[in-house]
Scaffold this motif. Structure first.
Motif, PDB file in Angstrom:
ATOM      1  N   ASN A   3      20.147  38.917 -14.875  1.00 61.32           N
ATOM      2  CA  ASN A   3      19.458  39.778 -14.183  1.00 61.32           C
ATOM      3  C   ASN A   3      19.620  39.786 -12.512  1.00 61.32           C
ATOM      4  OD1 ASN A   3      18.566  40.925 -16.409  1.00 61.32           O
ATOM      5  ND2 ASN A   3      16.669  40.066 -16.447  1.00 61.32           N
ATOM      6  N   ALA A   4      19.866  38.524 -12.189  1.00 61.92           N
ATOM      7  CA  ALA A   4      20.235  38.147 -10.708  1.00 61.92           C
ATOM      8  C   ALA A   4      21.596  38.763 -10.390  1.00 61.92           C
ATOM      9  CB  ALA A   4      20.030  36.700 -10.208  1.00 61.92           C
ATOM     10  N   LEU A   9      25.242  42.727  -7.986  1.00 62.89           N
ATOM     11  CA  LEU A   9      26.415  43.654  -8.375  1.00 62.89           C
ATOM     12  C   LEU A   9      25.905  45.204  -7.914  1.00 62.89           C
ATOM     13  CD1 LEU A   9      27.750  42.373 -11.493  1.00 62.89           C
ATOM     14  CD2 LEU A   9      29.033  42.298  -9.072  1.00 62.89           C
ATOM     15  N   GLN A  10      24.629  45.374  -8.357  1.00 63.20           N
ATOM     16  CA  GLN A  10      24.087  46.910  -7.895  1.00 63.20           C
ATOM     17  C   GLN A  10      23.904  47.029  -6.515  1.00 63.20           C
ATOM     18  OE1 GLN A  10      20.562  46.626 -10.457  1.00 63.20           O
ATOM     19  NE2 GLN A  10      21.661  47.968 -12.065  1.00 63.20           N
ATOM     20  N   ALA A  11      23.565  45.575  -5.851  1.00 64.86           N
ATOM     21  CA  ALA A  11      23.501  45.783  -4.304  1.00 64.86           C
ATOM     22  C   ALA A  11      24.849  46.191  -3.813  1.00 64.86           C
ATOM     23  CB  ALA A  11      22.878  44.657  -3.739  1.00 64.86           C
ATOM     24  N   LYS A  12      25.718  45.507  -4.357  1.00 64.98           N
ATOM     25  CA  LYS A  12      26.958  45.218  -3.500  1.00 64.98           C
ATOM     26  C   LYS A  12      27.628  46.839  -3.931  1.00 64.98           C
ATOM     27  CE  LYS A  12      31.469  43.197  -3.765  1.00 64.98           C
ATOM     28  NZ  LYS A  12      32.549  42.271  -4.412  1.00 64.98           N
ATOM     29  N   HIS A  13      27.168  47.551  -5.185  1.00 61.57           N
ATOM     30  CA  HIS A  13      27.701  48.900  -5.357  1.00 61.57           C
ATOM     31  C   HIS A  13      27.226  50.004  -4.485  1.00 61.57           C
ATOM     32  CE1 HIS A  13      27.676  52.679  -7.927  1.00 61.57           C
ATOM     33  NE2 HIS A  13      28.973  52.088  -8.436  1.00 61.57           N
ATOM     34  N   LYS A  39      38.060  51.777  -5.170  1.00 61.68           N
ATOM     35  CA  LYS A  39      38.606  51.064  -6.105  1.00 61.68           C
ATOM     36  C   LYS A  39      37.669  49.681  -6.234  1.00 61.68           C
ATOM     37  CE  LYS A  39      43.298  52.486  -5.594  1.00 61.68           C
ATOM     38  NZ  LYS A  39      44.670  51.954  -5.217  1.00 61.68           N
ATOM     39  N   GLN A  40      37.007  49.196  -5.416  1.00 68.40           N
ATOM     40  CA  GLN A  40      36.103  48.123  -5.377  1.00 68.40           C
ATOM     41  C   GLN A  40      34.775  48.423  -6.065  1.00 68.40           C
ATOM     42  OE1 GLN A  40      35.283  46.321  -1.421  1.00 68.40           O
ATOM     43  NE2 GLN A  40      37.488  46.550  -0.826  1.00 68.40           N
ATOM     44  N   LYS A  41      34.573  49.813  -5.583  1.00 69.78           N
ATOM     45  CA  LYS A  41      33.096  50.205  -6.258  1.00 69.78           C
ATOM     46  C   LYS A  41      33.293  50.464  -7.832  1.00 69.78           C
ATOM     47  CE  LYS A  41      30.262  54.374  -6.232  1.00 69.78           C
ATOM     48  NZ  LYS A  41      30.096  55.525  -5.572  1.00 69.78           N
ATOM     49  N   LYS A  43      35.406  48.901  -9.767  1.00 74.27           N
ATOM     50  CA  LYS A  43      35.320  47.484 -10.417  1.00 74.27           C
ATOM     51  C   LYS A  43      33.953  46.639 -10.593  1.00 74.27           C
ATOM     52  CE  LYS A  43      40.104  45.915  -8.715  1.00 74.27           C
ATOM     53  NZ  LYS A  43      40.698  44.922  -8.136  1.00 74.27           N
ATOM     54  N   VAL A  44      33.084  47.052  -9.423  1.00 73.89           N
ATOM     55  CA  VAL A  44      31.748  46.574  -9.497  1.00 73.89           C
ATOM     56  C   VAL A  44      30.989  47.163 -10.570  1.00 73.89           C
ATOM     57  CG1 VAL A  44      29.505  46.472  -8.245  1.00 73.89           C
ATOM     58  CG2 VAL A  44      31.724  45.584  -7.302  1.00 73.89           C
ATOM     59  N   LYS A  45      31.203  48.562 -10.712  1.00 74.58           N
ATOM     60  CA  LYS A  45      30.476  49.412 -11.924  1.00 74.58           C
ATOM     61  C   LYS A  45      31.044  48.967 -13.189  1.00 74.58           C
ATOM     62  CE  LYS A  45      29.667  53.885 -13.350  1.00 74.58           C
ATOM     63  NZ  LYS A  45      29.785  55.209 -13.209  1.00 74.58           N
ATOM     64  N   GLU A  46      32.325  48.658 -13.388  1.00 78.41           N
ATOM     65  CA  GLU A  46      32.792  48.161 -14.666  1.00 78.41           C
ATOM     66  C   GLU A  46      32.357  46.915 -15.003  1.00 78.41           C
ATOM     67  OE1 GLU A  46      37.109  48.358 -14.142  1.00 78.41           O
ATOM     68  OE2 GLU A  46      37.100  50.305 -14.568  1.00 78.41           O
ATOM     69  N   GLU A  47      32.063  45.914 -13.875  1.00 83.96           N
ATOM     70  CA  GLU A  47      31.602  44.606 -14.181  1.00 83.96           C
ATOM     71  C   GLU A  47      30.091  44.561 -14.614  1.00 83.96           C
ATOM     72  OE1 GLU A  47      31.256  40.247 -12.049  1.00 83.96           O
ATOM     73  OE2 GLU A  47      32.376  41.720 -11.335  1.00 83.96           O
ATOM     74  N   ILE A  48      29.465  45.613 -14.039  1.00 91.79           N
ATOM     75  CA  ILE A  48      27.751  45.831 -14.269  1.00 91.79           C
ATOM     76  C   ILE A  48      27.991  46.293 -15.837  1.00 91.79           C
ATOM     77  CG2 ILE A  48      25.764  47.347 -13.932  1.00 91.79           C
ATOM     78  CD1 ILE A  48      26.763  47.307 -10.876  1.00 91.79           C
ATOM     79  N   ASN A  49      28.689  47.307 -16.109  1.00 88.59           N
ATOM     80  CA  ASN A  49      28.746  47.871 -17.409  1.00 88.59           C
ATOM     81  C   ASN A  49      29.015  46.677 -18.401  1.00 88.59           C
ATOM     82  OD1 ASN A  49      27.746  50.447 -16.721  1.00 88.59           O
ATOM     83  ND2 ASN A  49      29.935  51.258 -16.572  1.00 88.59           N
ATOM     84  N   GLY A  50      29.866  45.996 -18.172  1.00 86.77           N
ATOM     85  CA  GLY A  50      30.211  44.851 -18.907  1.00 86.77           C
ATOM     86  C   GLY A  50      29.065  43.966 -19.176  1.00 86.77           C
ATOM     87  N   LEU A  51      28.132  43.633 -18.247  1.00 87.59           N
ATOM     88  CA  LEU A  51      27.181  42.903 -18.409  1.00 87.59           C
ATOM     89  C   LEU A  51      25.887  43.384 -19.110  1.00 87.59           C
ATOM     90  CD1 LEU A  51      27.326  41.144 -14.881  1.00 87.59           C
ATOM     91  CD2 LEU A  51      27.845  40.005 -16.989  1.00 87.59           C
ATOM     92  N   HIS A  52      25.927  44.660 -19.383  1.00 92.36           N
ATOM     93  CA  HIS A  52      24.746  45.045 -20.142  1.00 92.36           C
ATOM     94  C   HIS A  52      24.749  45.166 -21.794  1.00 92.36           C
ATOM     95  CE1 HIS A  52      22.259  47.147 -17.061  1.00 92.36           C
ATOM     96  NE2 HIS A  52      23.449  47.112 -16.333  1.00 92.36           N
TER      97      HIS A  52
END
Length: 52
Positions: A3-4, A9-13, A39-41, A43-52
């Motif tokens: 969760n942290a 990641l959400q803050a970075k997004h 592009k960075q945004k 990648k962050v979104k894809e990483e967030i989605n991968g953690l859900h």
């Protein structure tokens, strides 16, 4: 722990989104920078989605 990480990641997004918005509204936006930020945004979104 996860969760942290997701929160970070959400803050970075959100930060990337704000930077893109600011750059796009400048009189002479740097479209190369905007493209890199998007592009960075994505990648962050894809990483967030991968953690859900």
């Amino acid at each position: 722990m996860a969760n942290a990480h997701i929160s970070a990641l959400q803050a970075k997004h959100a930060d990337l989104d704000a930077r893109i918005e600011t750059e796009e509204h400048r009189p002479l936006p740097d479209m190369t920078l905007v493209s890199q930020l998007k592009k960075q945004k994505l990648k962050v979104k894809e990483e967030i989605n991968g953690l859900h």
